[in-house]
Design a protein around this motif. Sequence first.
Motif, PDB file in Angstrom:
ATOM      1  N   ASN A  92       0.851  -1.187   0.000  1.00  0.00           N
ATOM      2  CA  ASN A  92       0.000   0.000   0.000  1.00  0.00           C
ATOM      3  C   ASN A  92       0.890   1.240   0.000  1.00  0.00           C
ATOM      4  OD1 ASN A  92      -1.860   2.042   0.421  1.00  0.00           O
ATOM      5  ND2 ASN A  92      -3.064   0.845   1.874  1.00  0.00           N
ATOM      6  N   PHE A 112      -5.244  -2.455   3.867  1.00  0.00           N
ATOM      7  CA  PHE A 112      -5.278  -3.380   2.724  1.00  0.00           C
ATOM      8  C   PHE A 112      -6.025  -2.841   1.531  1.00  0.00           C
ATOM      9  CE2 PHE A 112      -4.607  -6.146   6.416  1.00  0.00           C
ATOM     10  CZ  PHE A 112      -3.393  -6.696   6.040  1.00  0.00           C
ATOM     11  N   ASN A 113      -6.364  -1.564   1.551  1.00  0.00           N
ATOM     12  CA  ASN A 113      -7.034  -0.923   0.430  1.00  0.00           C
ATOM     13  C   ASN A 113      -5.975  -0.193  -0.393  1.00  0.00           C
ATOM     14  OD1 ASN A 113      -8.924   0.091  -1.281  1.00  0.00           O
ATOM     15  ND2 ASN A 113      -9.705   1.618   0.146  1.00  0.00           N
ATOM     16  N   SER A 165      -9.679  -1.837   6.380  1.00  0.00           N
ATOM     17  CA  SER A 165     -10.197  -0.916   5.374  1.00  0.00           C
ATOM     18  C   SER A 165      -9.131   0.037   4.833  1.00  0.00           C
ATOM     19  CB  SER A 165     -11.377  -0.124   5.927  1.00  0.00           C
ATOM     20  OG  SER A 165     -10.957   0.677   7.012  1.00  0.00           O
ATOM     21  N   VAL A 166      -8.211   0.472   5.664  1.00  0.00           N
ATOM     22  CA  VAL A 166      -7.187   1.428   5.216  1.00  0.00           C
ATOM     23  C   VAL A 166      -5.897   0.718   4.814  1.00  0.00           C
ATOM     24  CG1 VAL A 166      -5.731   3.360   5.963  1.00  0.00           C
ATOM     25  CG2 VAL A 166      -8.127   3.295   6.620  1.00  0.00           C
TER      26      VAL A 166
END
Length: 105
Positions: A40, A103-104, A100-101
């Motif tokens: 990421n 692995f996005n 949510s943050v």
Amino acid sequence: MRNQNLPSEFSPFTWAIAAFCFPIFLWPLAMLISPHLLNNTHLSDNQITAMSVFLWVYPFLLGIVARVFYKLHQRHPAFARRGLALSAVIFYGIFYYIASVGFNA
């Protein structure tokens, strides 16, 4: 004779502790997916480190918190129930944030 502090039956609070500690079974999966946080590009180095450390140590934290609230439940049951519920909300809030943050990509 040794003093037995172990429960002899499952109370609703004991079931709540078991449900609270259930994510410990997912620890091997958390160790496998934690390196993917590096993919990421939107995360800072500090965020990646904090999220990875959380994924590696959360079973120990859950176990310690569960033990503390189990011992506290023997003297102050209402406070222990509220504390366990608050701890579950905090844990799942952090877990949701990482999912949510982190692995996005």
